[in-house]
Design an enzyme around this catalytic site. Structure first.
Site, short mmCIF file in Angstrom:
data_model
loop_
_atom_site.label_atom_id
_atom_site.label_comp_id
_atom_site.label_asym_id
_atom_site.label_seq_id
_atom_site.Cartn_x
_atom_site.Cartn_y
_atom_site.Cartn_z
N HIS A 254 27.08 35.38 120.96
CA HIS A 254 25.82 35.67 121.65
C HIS A 254 24.70 35.32 120.67
O HIS A 254 24.62 35.89 119.59
CB HIS A 254 25.73 37.13 122.07
CG HIS A 254 24.47 37.42 122.82
ND1 HIS A 254 24.36 37.25 124.17
CD2 HIS A 254 23.25 37.83 122.40
CE1 HIS A 254 23.14 37.55 124.55
NE2 HIS A 254 22.43 37.91 123.49
N CYS A 255 23.88 34.37 121.03
CA CYS A 255 22.85 33.88 120.12
C CYS A 255 21.52 34.56 120.41
O CYS A 255 20.94 34.37 121.48
CB CYS A 255 22.71 32.36 120.29
SG CYS A 255 21.52 31.66 119.14
#
Length: 154
Positions: free
Chosen positions: A54-55
């Site tokens: 998850h960026c």
């Protein structure tokens, strides 16, 4: 009287695809059997196929549908940092060779630009190199950290 009791589904489901046995895990949040290499993202609250990470910079999960765009973004950012750093240094060198004193060409914005680019290069090139390694090994960041997919392949 209610004779129907709720029974949760099994945690795993063994299936065979093209003669290869595959174990699917059940996601109790999404209420599905996840495909292989999928993981549940707690930030997005859904299962992501080929989940990489998850960026927080992009604001969503990086997985099967958008990994190539993420990789192109990181790679182009690497070239941009190298370009800015290289031409900033070249600009100062050229100004100094044209008989301008060094203290006139080294203004605070120029020095800050070079310093920021210099330190950004190391992190961005490192990130780009790490994802190039992952692409070469056909792994995701999640699998590399946990060591799950490579154990199954070997």
């Amino acid at each position: 009287e209610n004779t129907h009791e709720y029974r949760p589904p099994p945690r795993t489901l063994d299936i065979t695809i093209n003669g290869a046995p595959i174990k699917l895990k059940y996601c109790f949040t999404c209420k599905i059997f996840r495909p292989p290499r999928a993981s549940h993202c707690s930030m997005c609250d859904n299962c992501v196929e080929n989940f990489d990470h998850h960026c927080p910079w992009v604001g969503n999960c990086v997985g099967r549908r958008n990994y190539r765009y993420f990789f192109l973004f990181v790679t182009s950012l690497t070239f941009l940092c190298l370009f800015i750093f290289g031409f900033s240094v070249t600009h100062i060198v050229l100004l100094n060779t044209l008989c301008f004193p060094l203290f006139n060409t080294l203004t605070l914005p120029t020095v800050l630009e070079i310093l920021i680019c210099f330190f950004s290069i190391w992190s961005v090139v490192g990130l780009s190199g790490f994802h190039s390694y992952l692409v070469g090994r056909s792994l995701t960041t999640n699998e590399d950290i946990k060591g799950t997919w490579s154990k199954k392949r070997n």
